[in-house]
Motif scaffolding. Sequence first.
Motif, PDB file in Angstrom:
ATOM      1  N   ARG A  57     -45.250 -38.385 128.979  1.00  0.00           N
ATOM      2  CA  ARG A  57     -44.286 -37.285 128.882  1.00  0.00           C
ATOM      3  C   ARG A  57     -43.399 -37.429 127.647  1.00  0.00           C
ATOM      4  O   ARG A  57     -43.131 -36.449 126.945  1.00  0.00           O
ATOM      5  CB  ARG A  57     -43.434 -37.235 130.159  1.00  0.00           C
ATOM      6  CG  ARG A  57     -44.144 -36.604 131.341  1.00  0.00           C
ATOM      7  CD  ARG A  57     -43.329 -36.712 132.607  1.00  0.00           C
ATOM      8  NE  ARG A  57     -43.759 -37.825 133.425  1.00  0.00           N
ATOM      9  CZ  ARG A  57     -42.964 -38.650 134.078  1.00  0.00           C
ATOM     10  NH1 ARG A  57     -41.660 -38.493 133.998  1.00  0.00           N
ATOM     11  NH2 ARG A  57     -43.436 -39.620 134.810  1.00  0.00           N
ATOM     12  N   LYS A  58     -42.958 -38.631 127.388  1.00  0.00           N
ATOM     13  CA  LYS A  58     -42.143 -38.868 126.180  1.00  0.00           C
ATOM     14  C   LYS A  58     -42.942 -38.570 124.912  1.00  0.00           C
ATOM     15  O   LYS A  58     -42.424 -37.944 123.972  1.00  0.00           O
ATOM     16  CB  LYS A  58     -41.656 -40.315 126.161  1.00  0.00           C
ATOM     17  CG  LYS A  58     -40.618 -40.650 127.211  1.00  0.00           C
ATOM     18  CD  LYS A  58     -40.265 -42.136 127.152  1.00  0.00           C
ATOM     19  CE  LYS A  58     -39.276 -42.507 128.251  1.00  0.00           C
ATOM     20  NZ  LYS A  58     -38.955 -43.966 128.238  1.00  0.00           N
ATOM     21  N   ILE A  69     -45.559 -36.559 124.531  1.00  0.00           N
ATOM     22  CA  ILE A  69     -45.806 -35.122 124.387  1.00  0.00           C
ATOM     23  C   ILE A  69     -44.579 -34.425 123.821  1.00  0.00           C
ATOM     24  O   ILE A  69     -44.682 -33.563 122.929  1.00  0.00           O
ATOM     25  CB  ILE A  69     -46.221 -34.518 125.741  1.00  0.00           C
ATOM     26  CG1 ILE A  69     -47.606 -35.044 126.153  1.00  0.00           C
ATOM     27  CG2 ILE A  69     -46.248 -32.988 125.675  1.00  0.00           C
ATOM     28  CD1 ILE A  69     -48.001 -34.711 127.572  1.00  0.00           C
ATOM     29  N   ALA A  70     -43.394 -34.785 124.317  1.00  0.00           N
ATOM     30  CA  ALA A  70     -42.156 -34.188 123.794  1.00  0.00           C
ATOM     31  C   ALA A  70     -41.966 -34.529 122.320  1.00  0.00           C
ATOM     32  O   ALA A  70     -41.580 -33.673 121.511  1.00  0.00           O
ATOM     33  CB  ALA A  70     -40.966 -34.674 124.615  1.00  0.00           C
ATOM     34  N   TYR A 127     -37.046 -34.968 127.826  1.00  0.00           N
ATOM     35  CA  TYR A 127     -37.240 -35.837 126.667  1.00  0.00           C
ATOM     36  C   TYR A 127     -37.215 -35.069 125.341  1.00  0.00           C
ATOM     37  O   TYR A 127     -37.258 -35.684 124.275  1.00  0.00           O
ATOM     38  CB  TYR A 127     -38.569 -36.575 126.793  1.00  0.00           C
ATOM     39  CG  TYR A 127     -38.648 -37.505 127.980  1.00  0.00           C
ATOM     40  CD1 TYR A 127     -37.809 -38.614 128.086  1.00  0.00           C
ATOM     41  CD2 TYR A 127     -39.561 -37.270 129.010  1.00  0.00           C
ATOM     42  CE1 TYR A 127     -37.879 -39.466 129.177  1.00  0.00           C
ATOM     43  CE2 TYR A 127     -39.640 -38.123 130.108  1.00  0.00           C
ATOM     44  CZ  TYR A 127     -38.800 -39.213 130.187  1.00  0.00           C
ATOM     45  OH  TYR A 127     -38.867 -40.057 131.266  1.00  0.00           O
ATOM     46  N   SER A 128     -37.180 -33.749 125.414  1.00  0.00           N
ATOM     47  CA  SER A 128     -37.231 -32.959 124.178  1.00  0.00           C
ATOM     48  C   SER A 128     -35.895 -33.010 123.446  1.00  0.00           C
ATOM     49  O   SER A 128     -34.845 -32.737 124.029  1.00  0.00           O
ATOM     50  CB  SER A 128     -37.592 -31.504 124.494  1.00  0.00           C
ATOM     51  OG  SER A 128     -37.571 -30.723 123.323  1.00  0.00           O
ATOM     52  N   ILE A 175     -41.016 -33.395 130.974  1.00  0.00           N
ATOM     53  CA  ILE A 175     -41.094 -33.385 129.511  1.00  0.00           C
ATOM     54  C   ILE A 175     -39.845 -32.739 128.928  1.00  0.00           C
ATOM     55  O   ILE A 175     -39.336 -33.169 127.890  1.00  0.00           O
ATOM     56  CB  ILE A 175     -42.368 -32.637 129.060  1.00  0.00           C
ATOM     57  CG1 ILE A 175     -43.619 -33.343 129.599  1.00  0.00           C
ATOM     58  CG2 ILE A 175     -42.436 -32.536 127.537  1.00  0.00           C
ATOM     59  CD1 ILE A 175     -44.904 -32.553 129.398  1.00  0.00           C
ATOM     60  N   SER A 214     -47.112 -31.225 134.302  1.00  0.00           N
ATOM     61  CA  SER A 214     -46.837 -32.644 134.089  1.00  0.00           C
ATOM     62  C   SER A 214     -46.893 -33.449 135.379  1.00  0.00           C
ATOM     63  O   SER A 214     -47.118 -34.649 135.348  1.00  0.00           O
ATOM     64  CB  SER A 214     -45.475 -32.824 133.409  1.00  0.00           C
ATOM     65  OG  SER A 214     -44.452 -32.209 134.172  1.00  0.00           O
ATOM     66  N   TYR A 230     -48.360 -37.139 134.944  1.00  0.00           N
ATOM     67  CA  TYR A 230     -48.309 -37.910 133.704  1.00  0.00           C
ATOM     68  C   TYR A 230     -47.342 -39.080 133.847  1.00  0.00           C
ATOM     69  O   TYR A 230     -46.304 -38.974 134.513  1.00  0.00           O
ATOM     70  CB  TYR A 230     -47.834 -37.027 132.545  1.00  0.00           C
ATOM     71  CG  TYR A 230     -48.900 -36.173 131.915  1.00  0.00           C
ATOM     72  CD1 TYR A 230     -50.160 -36.673 131.619  1.00  0.00           C
ATOM     73  CD2 TYR A 230     -48.630 -34.847 131.571  1.00  0.00           C
ATOM     74  CE1 TYR A 230     -51.123 -35.879 131.023  1.00  0.00           C
ATOM     75  CE2 TYR A 230     -49.592 -34.048 130.968  1.00  0.00           C
ATOM     76  CZ  TYR A 230     -50.840 -34.578 130.702  1.00  0.00           C
ATOM     77  OH  TYR A 230     -51.799 -33.800 130.114  1.00  0.00           O
ATOM     78  N   GLU A 254     -44.090 -26.144 130.275  1.00  0.00           N
ATOM     79  CA  GLU A 254     -44.200 -27.119 131.367  1.00  0.00           C
ATOM     80  C   GLU A 254     -44.098 -26.391 132.704  1.00  0.00           C
ATOM     81  O   GLU A 254     -43.030 -25.940 133.102  1.00  0.00           O
ATOM     82  CB  GLU A 254     -43.105 -28.173 131.238  1.00  0.00           C
ATOM     83  CG  GLU A 254     -43.213 -29.283 132.268  1.00  0.00           C
ATOM     84  CD  GLU A 254     -42.204 -30.402 132.029  1.00  0.00           C
ATOM     85  OE1 GLU A 254     -42.412 -31.509 132.551  1.00  0.00           O
ATOM     86  OE2 GLU A 254     -41.205 -30.161 131.311  1.00  0.00           O
ATOM     87  N   VAL A 260     -39.439 -27.137 124.470  1.00  0.00           N
ATOM     88  CA  VAL A 260     -40.031 -27.105 125.809  1.00  0.00           C
ATOM     89  C   VAL A 260     -39.495 -25.922 126.607  1.00  0.00           C
ATOM     90  O   VAL A 260     -38.283 -25.710 126.697  1.00  0.00           O
ATOM     91  CB  VAL A 260     -39.761 -28.417 126.580  1.00  0.00           C
ATOM     92  CG1 VAL A 260     -40.407 -28.354 127.977  1.00  0.00           C
ATOM     93  CG2 VAL A 260     -40.300 -29.614 125.807  1.00  0.00           C
TER      94      VAL A 260
END
Length: 447
Positions: free
Chosen positions: A238-239, A241-242, A273-274, A270, A223, A233, A254, A279
């Motif tokens: 990133r948000k 993708i999560a 944000y999961s 990332i 990332s 990113y 990641e 992740v």
Amino acid sequence: MKRYLSILSDMELKINDGHYRPGQKLPSVRDAAKRYGCSVSTIVRAYAELEQRHAVYSIPQSGYYVVDMPDGISNAQDDGKIDFSSAMPDSNVFPYLDFQHCLNKAIDTYKQQLFAGGDPKGLSQLRQTLVSHLANDQVFARMEQIIITSGAQRALEILARMPFPNRKETILVEQPSYDNYLRYLEMEGIPVVGIPRKAAGIHLEELEQTFKNGGIKFFYTMSRYHNPLGTTYTAQERKAIARLAGKYDVYIVEDDYMGDLGEEKEFDPIYAYSRTSHVVYVKSFSKIIFPGLRLGAVVLPERLFETFRAYRGHADTSLLSQAALDVYIKNGMYERHRHKISSQYAARIRALNDAVYRQNGEGWVALSGVESGVYVQFRLPQTVNLDRLLRRLAERNVMVVAGKQFYLTNWLEREKFLRISISQVKPEKIEEGVRVIMEEVRREIGR
């Protein structure tokens, strides 16, 4: 604290780059305080730290002087080569003396544990230390989620082989991506497909369709400070993708192995944000200290933990190295060294960007637009013959890496580029190296 670290890093940079030569007297405490716009006590602290690191010595009533670099430590490029190819850390900034102290301290502190079998998950004290250490990068995890491995590559190989709860089999990789991992996946016959990643980022709609229909076990991504692009990113990417990972039950691996080498502020991975524990966060300590350390850490969702342990098998990491790393982090040496090396690398990136700006009048080379980290992409016109270009650069003692090795073997939509690494090149050689590259690119285009 940050001001002190900045001054200390700048002083070390000037010593390593020859601005202050062996035997030369440093500015007086008062003069240095005026130059840096800080208090006398801050300079005294910085000089004392340099003396403790054996970079300078003091003479009462006289001042501070630069010591000679011990034989075998300097990697001065006296062979005439300008090395933009190597991704190895600069041996001039290896923390030899600091880590030697930590090794000795670790033996005294953990002597009973070092000669026992140890926990296969890793030294418990180090794992506990990593809880707070990782939290500084917005990776909030419990000790029970962390396993120490013999480097990030080892963790990535285990993740590729083990089954995941989503019962999917295909690994999705960015194109281009980390070449050693791509070769491993292909050699092992593991199902793998690619998705384009450009300097400008990734196409999120295409990523969503691949997550939805591609049978993806996990998406392997760097990332920030991507190898080979050097890019990071955006927070929006990133948000997204999560969010997509949770929506389509796709895991994210990641790889943040370059994370400590940049100066970007307020980076949330990332992982942060999961909301669905999809992740896996992988970290390496080899790039920030020295490669021979061979220590990494993986933060796993609870549902992956036992499977990862089973596929990993027996412990394969040195307990002494783990104990020394624990001491190194706890006493603040890791953070000081991280600040030092990231500042030096950022200065080299700026010098590289400035050199390209001055010498790229025709615009034949497109940069990936990075300001810190280790890598920069030099994107070239499709008409350039990369093999011939590399051969001619090598004849002129400029070493670079072609971008084609960072793609899957069957990937056809390859950009033509050079991966430029600044970790080994001397700052005073950057301008000359860029000039040679530009001359040879012009020669290629003019054929």
